[in-house]
Motif scaffolding. Sequence first.
Motif, mmCIF file in Angstrom:
data_model
loop_
_atom_site.group_PDB
_atom_site.id
_atom_site.type_symbol
_atom_site.label_atom_id
_atom_site.label_comp_id
_atom_site.label_asym_id
_atom_site.label_seq_id
_atom_site.Cartn_x
_atom_site.Cartn_y
_atom_site.Cartn_z
ATOM 1 N N ILE A 65 51.754 68.338 21.712
ATOM 2 C CA ILE A 65 52.178 66.937 21.829
ATOM 3 C C ILE A 65 53.549 66.750 21.188
ATOM 4 N N ILE A 66 53.779 67.390 20.047
ATOM 5 C CA ILE A 66 55.074 67.279 19.369
ATOM 6 C C ILE A 66 56.180 67.908 20.209
ATOM 7 N N ILE A 67 55.900 69.086 20.788
ATOM 8 C CA ILE A 67 56.899 69.730 21.653
ATOM 9 C C ILE A 67 57.189 68.845 22.860
ATOM 10 N N SER A 68 56.145 68.209 23.391
ATOM 11 C CA SER A 68 56.321 67.294 24.519
ATOM 12 C C SER A 68 57.257 66.151 24.143
ATOM 13 N N CYS A 69 57.104 65.639 22.920
ATOM 14 C CA CYS A 69 57.964 64.548 22.466
ATOM 15 C C CYS A 69 59.413 65.021 22.297
ATOM 16 N N ILE A 70 59.588 66.258 21.866
ATOM 17 C CA ILE A 70 60.936 66.816 21.733
ATOM 18 C C ILE A 70 61.583 66.996 23.109
ATOM 19 N N VAL A 71 60.797 67.474 24.066
ATOM 20 C CA VAL A 71 61.279 67.670 25.436
ATOM 21 C C VAL A 71 61.704 66.347 26.073
ATOM 22 N N TYR A 72 61.078 65.260 25.632
ATOM 23 C CA TYR A 72 61.387 63.940 26.191
ATOM 24 C C TYR A 72 62.880 63.626 26.112
ATOM 25 N N GLY A 73 63.534 64.028 25.019
ATOM 26 C CA GLY A 73 64.962 63.754 24.864
ATOM 27 C C GLY A 73 65.774 64.300 26.027
ATOM 28 N N MET A 74 65.460 65.531 26.442
ATOM 29 C CA MET A 74 66.140 66.129 27.590
ATOM 30 C C MET A 74 65.744 65.419 28.884
ATOM 31 N N ALA A 75 64.460 65.115 29.024
ATOM 32 C CA ALA A 75 63.973 64.476 30.243
ATOM 33 C C ALA A 75 64.658 63.130 30.462
ATOM 34 N N PHE A 76 64.793 62.355 29.408
ATOM 35 C CA PHE A 76 65.367 61.009 29.528
ATOM 36 C C PHE A 76 66.889 61.047 29.629
ATOM 37 N N ASP A 77 67.538 61.706 28.670
ATOM 38 C CA ASP A 77 68.998 61.662 28.587
ATOM 39 C C ASP A 77 69.690 62.387 29.726
#
Length: 417
Positions: A310-322
């Motif tokens: 879940i934490i890695i998923s949250c970190i990946v979010y930055g790339m997904a969004f930006d």
Amino acid sequence: MSLKLRLTIMNFLQFFIWGAWLITIGGYWFQNKGWSGAEFGAIFSTMGIASIFMPAISGILADRFIGAEKLLGIFHLIGAVILCLLPEVASPSMFFVVMLINMIFYMPTISLSITVAYSALQKNDMDIVKVYPPIRVWGTVGFIVAMWTVSLLKIETSAAQFYVAAAASAFLGVYAFFLPKCNTNNEHTDKSMIEALGLDAFKLFKQRKMALFFIFSMLLGAALQLTNAYGDTFLHDFAKIDIYKDLLAVKYPAIIMSISQVSETLFILAIPFFLKRFGIKNVMLMSMFAWVLRFGLFAIGDPGDGLVWIIISCIVYGMAFDFFNISGSLYVESQTDEKIRASAQGLFMMMTNGFGAILGSSVSGVMIDYFYKDEQGHFLWSEIWLAFAIYSLVVAILFAITFKHKHDPKEVENFSH
């Protein structure tokens, strides 16, 4: 007080208001009210509906009739009242109506706050490209602080989150009247109503390449709404399972989810390198595959031994969004004529935050209600996240096959000048 500090406070409050309820409203909806997923999807579509027409209307008002800083203040004061009314609503249909009114007044304040900042910096002969980004980052900080505030106060499933947002909205509403004055232009212009509303940019759909780009912008906008709507609710649901109910991630899910926003601020800094090295199309593709990871990691994660996923998923979010949102806006900048560039950027936002938001929230709500609940009405979270991951994968593959764009390093260099 310095101008930078005044604008920093404005940005902090602007996104604190949103962060106080956007991620945690799912907990209030499902844990407190027990209303359906289809109805919840409709709630998240309100920001999309408002994004289709309100920014353009508020832009006309700010340009011609009333200063952007005053309009910003008025909208936030109205928003504060509406947020206080939300807890009094007793039916999901009326909640939709009240939330839609709230979004009608909140969504245009995002662009109005940008207008206020740009106008003030220009009047003071400051370099917007250098000075504004560090100021804007405090908006994301405000969003994170709001999430932490709501989580640490343990009001993620309570109506109190709306009162926190209302207090911040009221404060910003008053504060806005003391921000630097923005000029209006009451002189007659030859612009047609279509041009004034930014609708002339729709002619870009005649170009196959741009049409594809805007369609995929809408599809990616739908993905963003999925993670906003269900991430916090996903973690809250583990409270029903004895082995998870006392874990940190279940007690304070908004804090865990705020890692996504922290990641967002960091990936912004990496965009120039990735754009120069890989080109706009590949960077946008990275974003799409990052969405696959975002949802796929949620599918295998849990608040216990699976918390790392879940934490890695949250970190990946930055790339997904930006990587899509910022690179996408740069692509629009490079591909459109100067005369309709602002309108084209508005169209990009309309497709992602408008039509995309409506698509993602409404369709997902209906599908979850019909296909991803067990006989007792419990969410089948692994299947839900896996379905979202498959959706993102299909979008990524279609984009890779159909969207043609040759990388030109000079194109990236032009953005920095």
